[in-house]
Design a protein around this motif. Structure first.
Motif, mmCIF file in Angstrom:
data_model
loop_
_atom_site.group_PDB
_atom_site.id
_atom_site.type_symbol
_atom_site.label_atom_id
_atom_site.label_comp_id
_atom_site.label_asym_id
_atom_site.label_seq_id
_atom_site.Cartn_x
_atom_site.Cartn_y
_atom_site.Cartn_z
ATOM 1 N N LEU A 29 -15.481 48.537 -11.577
ATOM 2 C CA LEU A 29 -15.694 47.244 -12.234
ATOM 3 C C LEU A 29 -16.627 46.404 -11.379
ATOM 4 O O LEU A 29 -16.418 46.246 -10.175
ATOM 5 C CB LEU A 29 -14.357 46.528 -12.428
ATOM 6 C CG LEU A 29 -13.286 47.356 -13.148
ATOM 7 C CD1 LEU A 29 -11.972 46.595 -13.201
ATOM 8 C CD2 LEU A 29 -13.750 47.732 -14.552
ATOM 9 N N ARG A 30 -17.623 45.872 -11.992
ATOM 10 C CA ARG A 30 -18.702 45.197 -11.271
ATOM 11 C C ARG A 30 -18.223 44.043 -10.399
ATOM 12 O O ARG A 30 -18.736 43.842 -9.287
ATOM 13 C CB ARG A 30 -19.723 44.681 -12.294
ATOM 14 C CG ARG A 30 -20.860 43.874 -11.705
ATOM 15 C CD ARG A 30 -21.772 43.370 -12.805
ATOM 16 N NE ARG A 30 -22.857 42.538 -12.283
ATOM 17 C CZ ARG A 30 -23.747 41.907 -13.039
ATOM 18 N NH1 ARG A 30 -23.686 42.037 -14.356
ATOM 19 N NH2 ARG A 30 -24.687 41.169 -12.482
ATOM 20 N N ASN A 31 -17.231 43.309 -10.860
ATOM 21 C CA ASN A 31 -16.844 42.066 -10.198
ATOM 22 C C ASN A 31 -15.452 42.099 -9.570
ATOM 23 O O ASN A 31 -14.901 41.052 -9.223
ATOM 24 C CB ASN A 31 -16.918 40.913 -11.205
ATOM 25 C CG ASN A 31 -18.310 40.723 -11.762
ATOM 26 O OD1 ASN A 31 -19.267 40.526 -11.013
ATOM 27 N ND2 ASN A 31 -18.449 40.820 -13.076
ATOM 28 N N VAL A 32 -14.883 43.290 -9.435
ATOM 29 C CA VAL A 32 -13.534 43.419 -8.874
ATOM 30 C C VAL A 32 -13.592 44.284 -7.615
ATOM 31 O O VAL A 32 -14.144 45.391 -7.636
ATOM 32 C CB VAL A 32 -12.555 44.029 -9.893
ATOM 33 C CG1 VAL A 32 -11.166 44.189 -9.277
ATOM 34 C CG2 VAL A 32 -12.474 43.155 -11.147
ATOM 35 N N PHE A 33 -12.998 43.780 -6.522
ATOM 36 C CA PHE A 33 -13.068 44.444 -5.217
ATOM 37 C C PHE A 33 -11.665 44.560 -4.621
ATOM 38 O O PHE A 33 -10.730 43.881 -5.053
ATOM 39 C CB PHE A 33 -13.973 43.651 -4.273
ATOM 40 C CG PHE A 33 -15.358 43.413 -4.817
ATOM 41 C CD1 PHE A 33 -16.398 44.274 -4.495
ATOM 42 C CD2 PHE A 33 -15.626 42.331 -5.653
ATOM 43 C CE1 PHE A 33 -17.671 44.074 -4.994
ATOM 44 C CE2 PHE A 33 -16.901 42.116 -6.160
ATOM 45 C CZ PHE A 33 -17.927 42.990 -5.831
ATOM 46 N N GLN A 34 -11.536 45.425 -3.602
ATOM 47 C CA GLN A 34 -10.269 45.599 -2.893
ATOM 48 C C GLN A 34 -10.484 45.421 -1.393
ATOM 49 O O GLN A 34 -11.436 45.960 -0.831
ATOM 50 C CB GLN A 34 -9.704 47.002 -3.108
ATOM 51 C CG GLN A 34 -9.350 47.369 -4.514
ATOM 52 C CD GLN A 34 -8.821 48.791 -4.565
ATOM 53 O OE1 GLN A 34 -7.637 49.030 -4.305
ATOM 54 N NE2 GLN A 34 -9.672 49.731 -4.898
ATOM 55 N N LEU A 35 -9.600 44.685 -0.767
ATOM 56 C CA LEU A 35 -9.590 44.572 0.691
ATOM 57 C C LEU A 35 -8.126 44.435 1.091
ATOM 58 O O LEU A 35 -7.498 43.417 0.811
ATOM 59 C CB LEU A 35 -10.394 43.356 1.154
ATOM 60 C CG LEU A 35 -10.793 43.345 2.630
ATOM 61 C CD1 LEU A 35 -11.841 44.420 2.906
ATOM 62 C CD2 LEU A 35 -11.335 41.982 3.043
ATOM 63 N N SER A 36 -7.573 45.468 1.709
ATOM 64 C CA SER A 36 -6.135 45.444 1.983
ATOM 65 C C SER A 36 -5.823 46.251 3.235
ATOM 66 O O SER A 36 -6.678 46.962 3.775
ATOM 67 C CB SER A 36 -5.358 46.021 0.800
ATOM 68 O OG SER A 36 -5.494 47.432 0.743
ATOM 69 N N SER A 37 -4.568 46.143 3.673
ATOM 70 C CA SER A 37 -4.137 46.871 4.866
ATOM 71 C C SER A 37 -4.129 48.377 4.642
ATOM 72 O O SER A 37 -4.064 49.138 5.614
ATOM 73 C CB SER A 37 -2.743 46.401 5.300
ATOM 74 O OG SER A 37 -1.790 46.667 4.288
ATOM 75 N N ALA A 38 -4.200 48.835 3.387
ATOM 76 C CA ALA A 38 -4.290 50.275 3.124
ATOM 77 C C ALA A 38 -5.634 50.833 3.585
ATOM 78 O O ALA A 38 -5.823 52.052 3.611
ATOM 79 C CB ALA A 38 -4.100 50.555 1.640
ATOM 80 N N GLN A 39 -6.567 49.956 3.950
ATOM 81 C CA GLN A 39 -7.857 50.392 4.475
ATOM 82 C C GLN A 39 -7.837 50.520 5.993
ATOM 83 O O GLN A 39 -8.876 50.714 6.608
ATOM 84 C CB GLN A 39 -8.947 49.427 4.001
ATOM 85 C CG GLN A 39 -9.215 49.555 2.503
ATOM 86 C CD GLN A 39 -9.967 48.373 1.908
ATOM 87 O OE1 GLN A 39 -9.998 47.285 2.483
ATOM 88 N NE2 GLN A 39 -10.551 48.572 0.751
ATOM 89 N N ILE A 40 -6.652 50.430 6.595
ATOM 90 C CA ILE A 40 -6.483 50.765 8.004
ATOM 91 C C ILE A 40 -6.280 52.268 8.063
ATOM 92 O O ILE A 40 -5.191 52.768 7.753
ATOM 93 C CB ILE A 40 -5.277 50.038 8.622
ATOM 94 C CG1 ILE A 40 -5.436 48.520 8.494
ATOM 95 C CG2 ILE A 40 -5.116 50.433 10.089
ATOM 96 C CD1 ILE A 40 -4.197 47.736 8.913
ATOM 97 N N ALA A 41 -7.305 53.005 8.422
ATOM 98 C CA ALA A 41 -7.232 54.468 8.385
ATOM 99 C C ALA A 41 -6.734 55.036 9.708
ATOM 100 O O ALA A 41 -5.775 55.802 9.743
ATOM 101 C CB ALA A 41 -8.598 55.060 8.042
ATOM 102 N N GLN A 42 -7.384 54.695 10.788
ATOM 103 C CA GLN A 42 -6.988 55.206 12.100
ATOM 104 C C GLN A 42 -6.335 54.083 12.897
ATOM 105 O O GLN A 42 -6.854 53.618 13.900
ATOM 106 C CB GLN A 42 -8.189 55.789 12.856
ATOM 107 C CG GLN A 42 -8.687 57.102 12.289
ATOM 108 C CD GLN A 42 -9.699 56.922 11.182
ATOM 109 O OE1 GLN A 42 -10.526 56.019 11.226
ATOM 110 N NE2 GLN A 42 -9.663 57.781 10.174
#
Length: 461
Positions: A422-435
């Motif tokens: 979706l052009r205008n919807v983004f995600q930024l969350s603690s699930a993006q802590i990979a290492q």
């Protein structure tokens, strides 16, 4: 305006003069935890008009506070390390550096029905449950993990297999497996070696030179002080906060995004950023493609039920006591007043009693009263001097989705991407802590490292 007081979410709209507008436009941030709050502040500094929404009445999320006894302190336990540069920078930015306190702490191990100290190299060598060879292999594993730099390759191997290879079967059975089970339950079977590396690396960073003493810190007054200062900064910047606003549906209409609330309210933004857990985002955003949903479904969360005990008598001199004996219904014991002056709590001791649970663990159905009874019974067995009559207060906190587990191939297969279809919807969350492992410093690091790309993507949309 952002307020930390409890009650219906109220707000004052930010200035709308033309000089405050940028290409970022009106941004809605779903999720008012610490990550969402800091993201709102950063985007507002770039000129965006930001609205922060959260299902809770006040912002703060997992860093929120509670009242225990006569004191307000963290609902879940938190600690700072000297290496937590992101957290220390935020504390400094908010003018709270003079409230940082540091102290040396000790570590205990409860194993074979006995409490052992393992707070320095000498005590490690004397640790009875392991032979000298076992200790050398355990120490070598910890040292190896602390020196690894190419961490992503650890996502290709299960934690159990990696630990068995480096520590040996006996150390795995006596130390690592009990610790993994206490932290992950049966999910320990699917955790990659990157998970245990993250825990080792963070704890190793808490050690000083010489005898490797632990050095931990905290903000005097707990994270409530940080959240209040951050809320004041958001209010001053003109960020709008809507509390008690549970998002039901996010719909990208191409030239903007509509957000519908459970209570029937509706909002419209140019762009929306979700900071909530992967499953909650997928549920609220039906336009996502099937492959996006499949990826989000691969994120496995660990939850927590955590007791906070206020007692007249300390349990032990240890800040953290690791438990390796089976049958004890606790992940570990965090004695906060081994670090924080007991006078902060009226001369009493504050002890956190966490129990990490998989989503399907039947223990979720236990009432607060049952959890309290189980916890106090365990303490009575572990500490002969513990007397229930010394209990001043006991509170139970629950969080269903706390930690996204680093599973095999997590970065490639499961970690939510910044952008969506979706052009205008983004995600930024603690699930993006990979290492890494979930803590305040890593959470703030997600904002710091991903913000430039997020802004670039928004400007290009």
């Amino acid at each position: 305006a952002v307020r930390r007081t409890r009650g219906p979410g109220m707000s004052v709209m930010p200035p709308s003069s033309p000089d405050t507008r940028t290409d970022l436009g009106r941004i809605g941030i779903v999720g008012g935890g610490l990550l969402g709050m800091v993201l709102a502040l950063r985007l507002r500094a770039r000129g965006a008009r930001v609205t922060l929404l959260d299902a809770a009445p006040a912002p703060g999320g997992l860093a929120d506070a509670m009242r225990i006894g006569d004191t307000t302190w963290d609902r879940l336990y938190h600690v700072l390390l000297m290496s937590d540069l992101n957290t220390r920078a935020l504390v400094d930015e908010l003018g709270l550096s003079d409230r940082l306190r540091w102290g040396r702490t000790r570590t205990g191990f409860f194993t074979d029905g006995r409490l052992h100290s393992m707070s320095n190299s000498v005590e490690f060598l004397r640790f009875p449950p392991l032979s000298l060879i076992d200790k050398l292999r355990l120490g070598g594993t910890i040292f190896l993990a602390s020196r690894l730099r190419d961490v992503r390759r650890l996502e290709s191997e299960l934690a159990v297999d990696w630990l068995r290879r480096w520590s040996g079967e006996r150390v795995l059975e006596r130390i690592w497996l009990p610790l993994l089970r206490s932290k992950l339950g049966e999910n320990y079977r699917i955790a990659s070696a990157a998970f245990i590396w993250a825990i080792i690396a963070r704890m190793y960073a808490a050690r000083r030179s010489g005898l490797k003493e632990e050095m931990f810190g905290y903000v005097d007054g707990g994270y409530a002080v940080v959240l209040d200062a951050l809320a004041a900064a958001l209010q001053k910047a003109g960020v709008q906060f809507l509390g008690a606003a549970t998002v039901q549906r996010i719909h990208d209409r191409g030239d903007g995004v509509d957000v519908n609330l459970v209570d029937g309210g509706a909002l419209s933004f140019d762009r929306v950023v979700s900071t909530v857990p992967a499953g909650a985002f997928a549920q609220a955003c039906p336009q996502l493609q099937p492959e996006e949903r499949e990826r989000l479904d691969r994120v496995v969360y660990q939850g927590i039920v955590c007791g906070a005990l206020l007692t007249r008598t300390p349990l032990s001199p240890y800040y953290v006591t690791n438990i390796t004996d089976p049958g004890i219904p606790l992940t570990g014991i965090i004695e906060m007043t081994a670090l924080v002056d007991r006078e902060r709590f009226g001369g009493h001791s504050l002890v956190y009693l966490p129990r990490y649970l998989a989503q399907d663990d039947p223990a979720w159905s236990a009432s607060d009263e049952q959890f309290t009874e189980q916890s106090l019974a365990a303490l009575s067995w572990m500490y002969p001097h513990f007397d229930r009559r010394d209990v001043v207060d006991f509170k139970v906190a629950r969080a269903r989705r706390v930690l996204a587990i680093s599973t095999l191939g997590y970065t490639e297969r499961a970690m939510p991407p910044l952008t969506t279809s979706l052009r205008n919807v983004f995600q930024l969350s603690s699930a993006q802590i990979a290492q890494g492992t979930l803590n305040v410093n890593e959470t703030l690091g997600v904002v710091q490292t991903r913000l430039p790309e997020l802004i670039a993507r928004m400007e290009a949309a």
